[in-house]
Design a protein around this motif. Structure first.
Motif, PDB file in Angstrom:
ATOM      1  N   LEU A 279      54.216  58.226  84.621  1.00 18.90           N
ATOM      2  CA  LEU A 279      52.977  57.543  84.252  1.00 18.90           C
ATOM      3  C   LEU A 279      51.749  58.375  84.629  1.00 18.90           C
ATOM      4  CD1 LEU A 279      53.875  53.893  85.348  1.00 18.90           C
ATOM      5  CD2 LEU A 279      53.540  54.690  83.004  1.00 18.90           C
ATOM      6  N   ARG A 280      51.821  59.055  85.770  1.00 15.73           N
ATOM      7  CA  ARG A 280      50.657  59.820  86.233  1.00 15.73           C
ATOM      8  C   ARG A 280      50.435  61.086  85.408  1.00 15.73           C
ATOM      9  NH1 ARG A 280      47.675  57.973  90.170  1.00 15.73           N
ATOM     10  NH2 ARG A 280      48.552  56.460  91.649  1.00 15.73           N
ATOM     11  N   LYS A 281      51.444  61.517  84.672  1.00  8.17           N
ATOM     12  CA  LYS A 281      51.253  62.684  83.809  1.00  8.17           C
ATOM     13  C   LYS A 281      50.229  62.394  82.714  1.00  8.17           C
ATOM     14  CE  LYS A 281      55.794  64.805  84.426  1.00  8.17           C
ATOM     15  NZ  LYS A 281      57.074  65.200  83.762  1.00  8.17           N
ATOM     16  N   ASP A 282      50.121  61.147  82.321  1.00 10.07           N
ATOM     17  CA  ASP A 282      49.182  60.751  81.271  1.00 10.07           C
ATOM     18  C   ASP A 282      48.005  59.969  81.840  1.00 10.07           C
ATOM     19  OD1 ASP A 282      50.819  61.835  79.230  1.00 10.07           O
ATOM     20  OD2 ASP A 282      52.094  60.053  79.312  1.00 10.07           O
ATOM     21  N   ALA A 283      47.716  60.190  83.112  1.00  9.49           N
ATOM     22  CA  ALA A 283      46.617  59.465  83.764  1.00  9.49           C
ATOM     23  C   ALA A 283      45.630  60.450  84.381  1.00  9.49           C
ATOM     24  CB  ALA A 283      47.182  58.546  84.846  1.00  9.49           C
ATOM     25  N   PRO A 284      44.343  60.076  84.436  1.00  8.71           N
ATOM     26  CA  PRO A 284      43.356  60.950  85.090  1.00  8.71           C
ATOM     27  C   PRO A 284      43.561  60.958  86.595  1.00  8.71           C
ATOM     28  CG  PRO A 284      42.341  58.868  84.504  1.00  8.71           C
ATOM     29  CD  PRO A 284      43.723  58.834  83.923  1.00  8.71           C
ATOM     30  N   SER A 285      43.162  62.028  87.229  1.00  9.49           N
ATOM     31  CA  SER A 285      43.265  62.129  88.681  1.00  9.49           C
ATOM     32  C   SER A 285      42.022  61.566  89.342  1.00  9.49           C
ATOM     33  CB  SER A 285      43.451  63.585  89.100  1.00  9.49           C
ATOM     34  OG  SER A 285      44.570  64.159  88.481  1.00  9.49           O
ATOM     35  N   VAL A 286      42.179  61.113  90.579  1.00  7.48           N
ATOM     36  CA  VAL A 286      41.027  60.643  91.350  1.00  7.48           C
ATOM     37  C   VAL A 286      40.066  61.810  91.549  1.00  7.48           C
ATOM     38  CG1 VAL A 286      40.260  59.740  93.579  1.00  7.48           C
ATOM     39  CG2 VAL A 286      42.333  58.837  92.515  1.00  7.48           C
ATOM     40  N   GLY A 287      38.790  61.583  91.254  1.00  7.40           N
ATOM     41  CA  GLY A 287      37.785  62.637  91.363  1.00  7.40           C
ATOM     42  C   GLY A 287      37.498  63.346  90.050  1.00  7.40           C
ATOM     43  N   GLU A 288      38.311  63.093  89.047  1.00 11.10           N
ATOM     44  CA  GLU A 288      38.116  63.737  87.746  1.00 11.10           C
ATOM     45  C   GLU A 288      36.955  63.082  86.983  1.00 11.10           C
ATOM     46  OE1 GLU A 288      40.715  64.724  83.721  1.00 11.10           O
ATOM     47  OE2 GLU A 288      41.700  64.115  85.574  1.00 11.10           O
ATOM     48  N   ILE A 289      36.229  63.886  86.245  1.00 15.54           N
ATOM     49  CA  ILE A 289      35.138  63.390  85.411  1.00 15.54           C
ATOM     50  C   ILE A 289      35.689  63.050  84.030  1.00 15.54           C
ATOM     51  CG2 ILE A 289      32.883  63.871  84.411  1.00 15.54           C
ATOM     52  CD1 ILE A 289      32.888  63.651  87.448  1.00 15.54           C
ATOM     53  N   VAL A 290      35.456  61.823  83.587  1.00 17.66           N
ATOM     54  CA  VAL A 290      35.956  61.382  82.281  1.00 17.66           C
ATOM     55  C   VAL A 290      34.780  60.963  81.404  1.00 17.66           C
ATOM     56  CG1 VAL A 290      38.173  60.625  83.213  1.00 17.66           C
ATOM     57  CG2 VAL A 290      36.272  58.997  83.090  1.00 17.66           C
ATOM     58  N   GLU A 291      35.009  60.916  80.108  1.00  9.81           N
ATOM     59  CA  GLU A 291      33.990  60.498  79.151  1.00  9.81           C
ATOM     60  C   GLU A 291      34.255  59.051  78.743  1.00  9.81           C
ATOM     61  OE1 GLU A 291      31.368  62.045  78.084  1.00  9.81           O
ATOM     62  OE2 GLU A 291      31.713  64.018  79.004  1.00  9.81           O
ATOM     63  N   ALA A 292      33.291  58.155  79.077  1.00  7.63           N
ATOM     64  CA  ALA A 292      33.383  56.753  78.658  1.00  7.63           C
ATOM     65  C   ALA A 292      32.406  56.521  77.510  1.00  7.63           C
ATOM     66  CB  ALA A 292      33.049  55.840  79.830  1.00  7.63           C
ATOM     67  N   ASN A 293      32.450  55.343  76.899  1.00  6.56           N
ATOM     68  CA  ASN A 293      31.566  55.026  75.760  1.00  6.56           C
ATOM     69  C   ASN A 293      30.102  55.052  76.158  1.00  6.56           C
ATOM     70  OD1 ASN A 293      33.752  54.685  74.065  1.00  6.56           O
ATOM     71  ND2 ASN A 293      33.929  52.489  74.493  1.00  6.56           N
ATOM     72  N   ASP A 294      29.825  54.711  77.428  1.00  6.33           N
ATOM     73  CA  ASP A 294      28.429  54.666  77.873  1.00  6.33           C
ATOM     74  C   ASP A 294      28.097  55.753  78.890  1.00  6.33           C
ATOM     75  OD1 ASP A 294      30.218  53.463  79.534  1.00  6.33           O
ATOM     76  OD2 ASP A 294      28.991  51.713  80.004  1.00  6.33           O
ATOM     77  N   GLY A 295      28.788  56.890  78.806  1.00  2.00           N
ATOM     78  CA  GLY A 295      28.414  58.027  79.633  1.00  2.00           C
ATOM     79  C   GLY A 295      29.562  58.607  80.443  1.00  2.00           C
ATOM     80  N   ARG A 296      29.242  59.705  81.138  1.00  2.00           N
ATOM     81  CA  ARG A 296      30.247  60.354  81.971  1.00  2.00           C
ATOM     82  C   ARG A 296      30.434  59.568  83.264  1.00  2.00           C
ATOM     83  NH1 ARG A 296      29.683  66.139  83.495  1.00  2.00           N
ATOM     84  NH2 ARG A 296      27.652  65.443  84.274  1.00  2.00           N
ATOM     85  N   ALA A 297      31.687  59.577  83.760  1.00  3.13           N
ATOM     86  CA  ALA A 297      31.979  58.820  84.971  1.00  3.13           C
ATOM     87  C   ALA A 297      33.028  59.555  85.807  1.00  3.13           C
ATOM     88  CB  ALA A 297      32.462  57.415  84.618  1.00  3.13           C
ATOM     89  N   LYS A 298      32.979  59.297  87.107  1.00  2.00           N
ATOM     90  CA  LYS A 298      33.923  59.900  88.042  1.00  2.00           C
ATOM     91  C   LYS A 298      34.996  58.873  88.409  1.00  2.00           C
ATOM     92  CE  LYS A 298      34.141  62.061  92.631  1.00  2.00           C
ATOM     93  NZ  LYS A 298      33.355  62.471  93.827  1.00  2.00           N
ATOM     94  N   VAL A 299      36.248  59.275  88.364  1.00  2.00           N
ATOM     95  CA  VAL A 299      37.358  58.369  88.681  1.00  2.00           C
ATOM     96  C   VAL A 299      37.451  58.171  90.193  1.00  2.00           C
ATOM     97  CG1 VAL A 299      39.854  58.020  88.556  1.00  2.00           C
ATOM     98  CG2 VAL A 299      38.636  59.073  86.634  1.00  2.00           C
ATOM     99  N   LEU A 300      37.356  56.900  90.620  1.00  3.68           N
ATOM    100  CA  LEU A 300      37.460  56.576  92.039  1.00  3.68           C
ATOM    101  C   LEU A 300      38.882  56.150  92.424  1.00  3.68           C
ATOM    102  CD1 LEU A 300      34.151  54.554  92.559  1.00  3.68           C
ATOM    103  CD2 LEU A 300      34.567  56.983  92.947  1.00  3.68           C
ATOM    104  N   SER A 301      39.545  55.475  91.517  1.00  2.68           N
ATOM    105  CA  SER A 301      40.937  55.077  91.743  1.00  2.68           C
ATOM    106  C   SER A 301      41.617  54.908  90.392  1.00  2.68           C
ATOM    107  CB  SER A 301      41.022  53.777  92.554  1.00  2.68           C
ATOM    108  OG  SER A 301      40.471  52.689  91.830  1.00  2.68           O
ATOM    109  N   CYS A 302      42.937  55.004  90.411  1.00  2.39           N
ATOM    110  CA  CYS A 302      43.692  54.945  89.161  1.00  2.39           C
ATOM    111  C   CYS A 302      44.929  54.070  89.333  1.00  2.39           C
ATOM    112  CB  CYS A 302      44.098  56.364  88.737  1.00  2.39           C
ATOM    113  SG  CYS A 302      45.117  56.413  87.245  1.00  2.39           S
ATOM    114  N   ASP A 303      45.113  53.144  88.400  1.00 11.42           N
ATOM    115  CA  ASP A 303      46.290  52.285  88.380  1.00 11.42           C
ATOM    116  C   ASP A 303      47.107  52.654  87.140  1.00 11.42           C
ATOM    117  OD1 ASP A 303      48.200  50.333  88.276  1.00 11.42           O
ATOM    118  OD2 ASP A 303      46.832  48.629  88.309  1.00 11.42           O
TER     119      ASP A 303
END
Length: 273
Positions: A212-236
């Motif tokens: 599952l984590r192979k297709d998931a962003p890592s904590v601390g990674e910058i991702v592109e959301a619909n309303d702007g760039r965001a930093k991942v704080l936690s991942c489920d």
């Protein structure tokens, strides 16, 4: 080479033995040759084939006779008394060790006593005292805390009988990284078993979470959301949800689904590894 598995204790480790042409069914009592001497065990499953050079395989001597079974049961009863006597001697000698159980070889030529201890123990005086009582070869074998807990059993945090007493025949390596991958609270009280080590069940879903984590962003990674760039704080990864903090709006947080963000799968996989 045809071999068949044999176990010596309920929910114990399975060992391969050469059936030597004997017709053996599931749970047949057999007398086998081991490095400790003659022992009585029970067959598990059917015969299988292995490469001749794969491992050293000892022989099944015979299907256990009524006399063998009678001797085996007699040995078990006597072993209970040995354990009590060994515990008394340990207390008398003030040794830092916990006697768990004892067993005789089938031919009653050797006595094995299992114990648990955090440190090395000088048990020479103990062996001497016991040898004077029983007049046979004595082996003291130190085991780990997991094996010690397996002897006594108990109830796990799930409310069921502990897995090591129910079905685990061999212990796998359990790591804190496995607990982190599953977002478990790293509280020793919550993730430790009766043995004081990490819960065996932590390993059950480890491979699933790795996938599952192979297709998931890592904590601390910058991702592109619909309303702007965001930093991942936690991942489920199980529910495919991340908690993010927006880069341009530090006070803005949100829970987003994987499908609502864009991230580099290759980068996330590399970090996961």
């Amino acid at each position: 080479m045809n071999v068949i598995r044999v176990c010596f204790k309920p929910v114990g480790k399975r060992y391969y033995f050469n059936p030597r042409g004997l017709i053996l069914k599931e749970n047949t009592p057999v007398v086998v040759e081991t490095i400790r001497g003659l022992e009585l065990g029970y067959t598990v499953g059917a015969e299988v084939q292995i490469e001749d050079s794969e491992l050293e395989v000892k022989n099944i001597i015979r299907i256990a006779t009524p006399t063998d079974l009678e001797q085996f049961n007699k040995n078990k009863e006597e072993a209970l008394e040995v354990t009590k006597r060994a515990k008394a001697e340990v207390k008398k000698l003030n040794l830092d060790m916990k006697v768990l159980e004892s067993e005789f070889t089938l031919d009653h030529t050797k006595l094995i006593i299992y114990f648990e201890s955090e440190d090395r123990v000088d048990f020479r005086e103990l062996v001497k005292n016991l040898a004077e009582i029983y007049h046979l070869r004595i082996e003291l074998r130190q085991v780990g805390s997991r094996d010690g807990a397996k002897v006594f059993g108990g109830i796990g945090p799930c409310g069921l009988v502990v897995c090591c007493k129910s079905f685990i025949t061999e212990f796998d390596t359990i790591t804190v990284k496995m607990a982190k991958n599953q977002n478990l609270a790293l509280n020793p009280v919550k993730i430790s078993g009766n043995c004081g080590k990490l819960l065996c069940c932590i390993s059950y879903e480890d491979e699933n979470y790795k996938e599952l984590r192979k297709d998931a962003p890592s904590v601390g990674e910058i991702v592109e959301a619909n309303d702007g760039r965001a930093k991942v704080l936690s991942c489920d990864p199980l529910n495919k949800v991340v908690k993010v903090k927006y880069v341009d709006e530090p006070d803005k947080f949100a829970y987003l689904k994987f499908e609502d963000i864009k991230f580099t799968g290759h980068k996330a996989e590399k970090k996961c590894q």
